[in-house]
Design an enzyme around this catalytic site. Structure first.
Site, PDB file in Angstrom:
ATOM      1  N   ASN A   1     -10.930   0.549  -0.607  1.00  0.00           N
ATOM      2  CA  ASN A   1      -9.520   1.479  -1.222  1.00  0.00           C
ATOM      3  C   ASN A   1      -9.997   1.827  -2.937  1.00  0.00           C
ATOM      4  OD1 ASN A   1      -7.521   2.493  -2.248  1.00  0.00           O
ATOM      5  ND2 ASN A   1      -6.057   1.461  -0.717  1.00  0.00           N
TER       6      ASN A   1
ATOM      7  N   LYS B   1      -6.565   1.393  -5.030  1.00  0.00           N
ATOM      8  CA  LYS B   1      -6.650  -0.314  -5.545  1.00  0.00           C
ATOM      9  C   LYS B   1      -7.947  -0.935  -6.908  1.00  0.00           C
ATOM     10  CE  LYS B   1      -5.742  -2.471  -1.684  1.00  0.00           C
ATOM     11  NZ  LYS B   1      -5.669  -3.364  -0.246  1.00  0.00           N
TER      12      LYS B   1
ATOM     13  N   ASP C   1      -4.570  -7.676  -0.393  1.00  0.00           N
ATOM     14  CA  ASP C   1      -4.376  -7.480   1.619  1.00  0.00           C
ATOM     15  C   ASP C   1      -2.937  -7.104   0.301  1.00  0.00           C
ATOM     16  OD1 ASP C   1      -5.026  -6.401   3.892  1.00  0.00           O
ATOM     17  OD2 ASP C   1      -3.365  -7.312   3.900  1.00  0.00           O
TER      18      ASP C   1
ATOM     19  N   PHE D   1      -1.182   5.662  -6.701  1.00  0.00           N
ATOM     20  CA  PHE D   1      -1.919   5.585  -5.201  1.00  0.00           C
ATOM     21  C   PHE D   1      -0.802   5.128  -4.037  1.00  0.00           C
ATOM     22  CE2 PHE D   1      -2.858   1.820  -5.340  1.00  0.00           C
ATOM     23  CZ  PHE D   1      -3.029   1.142  -3.905  1.00  0.00           C
ATOM     24  N   GLY D   2      -1.506   5.635  -2.918  1.00  0.00           N
ATOM     25  CA  GLY D   2      -0.084   5.507  -1.232  1.00  0.00           C
ATOM     26  C   GLY D   2       0.992   5.669  -1.948  1.00  0.00           C
ATOM     27  N   TYR D   3       2.000   4.801  -1.474  1.00  0.00           N
ATOM     28  CA  TYR D   3       3.799   4.942  -1.232  1.00  0.00           C
ATOM     29  C   TYR D   3       4.181   5.245  -3.005  1.00  0.00           C
ATOM     30  CZ  TYR D   3       2.776   3.494   3.434  1.00  0.00           C
ATOM     31  OH  TYR D   3       2.656   3.621   4.711  1.00  0.00           O
ATOM     32  N   ASP D   4       3.465   5.254  -3.814  1.00  0.00           N
ATOM     33  CA  ASP D   4       3.380   5.414  -5.611  1.00  0.00           C
ATOM     34  C   ASP D   4       5.605   6.077  -5.485  1.00  0.00           C
ATOM     35  OD1 ASP D   4       3.306   2.861  -6.519  1.00  0.00           O
ATOM     36  OD2 ASP D   4       1.053   3.991  -6.212  1.00  0.00           O
TER      37      ASP D   4
ATOM     38  N   LYS E   1       2.299   0.152 -14.766  1.00  0.00           N
ATOM     39  CA  LYS E   1       2.574  -0.057 -13.906  1.00  0.00           C
ATOM     40  C   LYS E   1       1.639  -1.586 -13.313  1.00  0.00           C
ATOM     41  CE  LYS E   1       1.210   0.448  -8.783  1.00  0.00           C
ATOM     42  NZ  LYS E   1       0.059   0.920  -7.450  1.00  0.00           N
TER      43      LYS E   1
ATOM     44  N   ARG F   1      -0.152  -6.012  -7.821  1.00  0.00           N
ATOM     45  CA  ARG F   1      -1.227  -6.456  -7.949  1.00  0.00           C
ATOM     46  C   ARG F   1      -1.603  -6.667  -9.949  1.00  0.00           C
ATOM     47  NH1 ARG F   1      -2.093  -1.948  -6.483  1.00  0.00           N
ATOM     48  NH2 ARG F   1      -2.637  -2.588  -4.288  1.00  0.00           N
TER      49      ARG F   1
HETATM   50  P1  ITT Z   1      -9.403  -2.387   1.859  1.00  0.00           P
HETATM   51  O1  ITT Z   1      -7.967  -2.962   3.071  1.00  0.00           O
HETATM   52  O2  ITT Z   1     -10.691  -1.471   1.653  1.00  0.00           O
HETATM   53  O3  ITT Z   1      -8.587  -3.412   0.367  1.00  0.00           O
HETATM   54  P2  ITT Z   1      -6.554  -0.580   2.165  1.00  0.00           P
HETATM   55  O4  ITT Z   1      -6.353   0.633   1.781  1.00  0.00           O
HETATM   56  O5  ITT Z   1      -7.079  -0.315   4.222  1.00  0.00           O
HETATM   57  O6  ITT Z   1      -8.184  -1.501   1.724  1.00  0.00           O
HETATM   58  P3  ITT Z   1      -4.944  -2.949   2.969  1.00  0.00           P
HETATM   59  O7  ITT Z   1      -5.358  -3.264   3.937  1.00  0.00           O
HETATM   60  O8  ITT Z   1      -4.882  -4.111   2.069  1.00  0.00           O
HETATM   61  O9  ITT Z   1      -5.987  -2.720   1.633  1.00  0.00           O
HETATM   62  O10 ITT Z   1      -3.053  -1.716   2.636  1.00  0.00           O
HETATM   63  C1  ITT Z   1      -2.859  -1.615   1.840  1.00  0.00           C
HETATM   64  C2  ITT Z   1      -1.968  -0.459   1.421  1.00  0.00           C
HETATM   65  O11 ITT Z   1      -0.857  -0.337   1.323  1.00  0.00           O
HETATM   66  C3  ITT Z   1      -2.370   0.679   1.126  1.00  0.00           C
HETATM   67  O12 ITT Z   1      -3.381   1.542   1.596  1.00  0.00           O
HETATM   68  C4  ITT Z   1      -1.195   1.275   0.192  1.00  0.00           C
HETATM   69  O13 ITT Z   1      -1.259   2.598   1.446  1.00  0.00           O
HETATM   70  C5  ITT Z   1      -0.076   0.340  -0.401  1.00  0.00           C
HETATM   71  N1  ITT Z   1      -0.504  -0.013  -1.055  1.00  0.00           N
HETATM   72  C6  ITT Z   1      -0.170  -1.335  -1.696  1.00  0.00           C
HETATM   73  N2  ITT Z   1      -0.418  -1.789  -2.706  1.00  0.00           N
HETATM   74  C7  ITT Z   1       0.140  -0.016  -3.089  1.00  0.00           C
HETATM   75  C8  ITT Z   1       1.156  -0.122  -3.975  1.00  0.00           C
HETATM   76  O14 ITT Z   1       0.084  -0.907  -5.435  1.00  0.00           O
HETATM   77  N3  ITT Z   1       0.870   1.544  -4.655  1.00  0.00           N
HETATM   78  C9  ITT Z   1       1.367   2.488  -3.159  1.00  0.00           C
HETATM   79  N4  ITT Z   1       0.721   1.827  -2.191  1.00  0.00           N
HETATM   80  C10 ITT Z   1      -0.203   0.434  -2.140  1.00  0.00           C
END
Ligand code: ITT
Length: 252
Positions: A51, A54, A125, A208-211, A231, A237
């Site tokens: 990711n 991350k 994770d 990223f993601g749901y931020d 952040k 994290r």
């Molecule tokens: P890896 O397993 O390769 O590390 P992944 O994205 O599949 O990547 P996870 O299974 O741990 O990782 O899922 C984490 C998800 O949770 C991530 O893809 C986002 O959707 C969300 N997430 C986690 N931390 C976040 C953050 O700081 N901000 C926004 N969304 C977050």
């Protein structure tokens, strides 16, 4: 060499490091600073993640953490030349963190670290836990509505689900379990959280993601609107990672 990382009697951050205090240097050129440079122990932390959001945060968090006595290089698994995509079928964040770290550790077995380097495989994770949705998407955050689904669509869907949920019941948290497999194969894992609420709209470009819909009442902004540095200072994290480094004696 590895035993020292687990020795409970050692002060944090002092592995393989001699400050030279208490004794005047024999040679004036042998300054404490020079000694620190030459005696710094090398660590390579390989992160079992694919990711990009991350790994960007992880590198910034580790770059901003001072670690006397240790020179730490952080690589993504891809940068280390391996790629693992294990089934993340654990019951919780901790299980999944260890599944990922173990998979990369196993792949790296045939490529030992350089003699002078201690290699630690780590993983993160993480996910978003929304109380009004019974903890969803939780460990399924990455795959919620499908791995490739745009995050805007996912957030709009969740906002729809929560449209009648009052402010005080919109509580949520990001959770991160940070796992580590030490060179002798022993596992460590711990978790931390960042508390907030699901807002009513999508705002911000950082993170990223749901931020963009994760509202932080103390800032009056989402975690995609505060600066990346802020952040990382308060995030699930950032806190979990720094605590893991402290437990390994790599951060004072
Ligand atoms: P890896 O397993 O390769 O590390 P992944 O994205 O599949 O990547 P996870 O299974 O741990 O990782 O899922 C984490 C998800 O949770 C991530 O893809 C986002 O959707 C969300 N997430 C986690 N931390 C976040 C953050 O700081 N901000 C926004 N969304 C977050």
């Amino acid at each position: 060499m590895w035993g020292s990382l687990q020795a409970p009697d050692k002060a944090p951050g002092t592995y393989g490091f001699t400050s030279g205090t208490g004794q005047a240097p024999q040679n004036p050129q042998n300054s404490t600073e020079k000694k620190m440079q030459t005696m710094k122990k090398k660590y390579q932390i390989i992160f079992a993640t694919g990711n990009r959001g991350k790994i960007r945060e992880i590198k910034a968090i580790l770059a901003g953490s001072s670690t006397p006595g240790a020179e730490i290089e952080v690589l993504s698994m891809k940068e280390a030349g391996v790629e693992a995509d294990p089934d993340e079928n654990g019951a919780d964040f901790e299980d999944n963190a260890l599944i990922k770290a173990q998979a990369v550790y196993d792949l790296l077995r045939s490529r030992p670290a350089p003699e002078d380097t201690v290699r630690i495989v780590m993983s993160d994770d993480s996910g978003l836990v929304i109380d009004a949705l019974g903890g969803a998407p939780g460990v399924h955050s990455a795959r919620y509505m499908g791995y490739d689904t745009d995050y805007r669509l996912r957030m709009e869907h969740i906002l729809d689900l929560l449209q009648d949920v009052p402010e005080e019941k919109r509580t949520a948290r990001f959770v991160a379990a940070v796992g580590a497999i030490l060179p002798d194969g022993s596992p460590r894992v711990l978790r931390d959280t960042m508390e907030g609420r699901i807002g009513h709209s999508i705002a911000g470009e950082n993170g990223f993601g749901y931020d963009p819909f994760f509202y932080l009442p103390q800032y009056g902004m989402t975690s995609a609107e505060i600066s990346p540095e802020e952040k990382n200072r308060i995030s699930h994290r950032g806190k979990a990672l720094r605590r893991m480094l402290r437990e390994l004696g790599l951060l004072t």
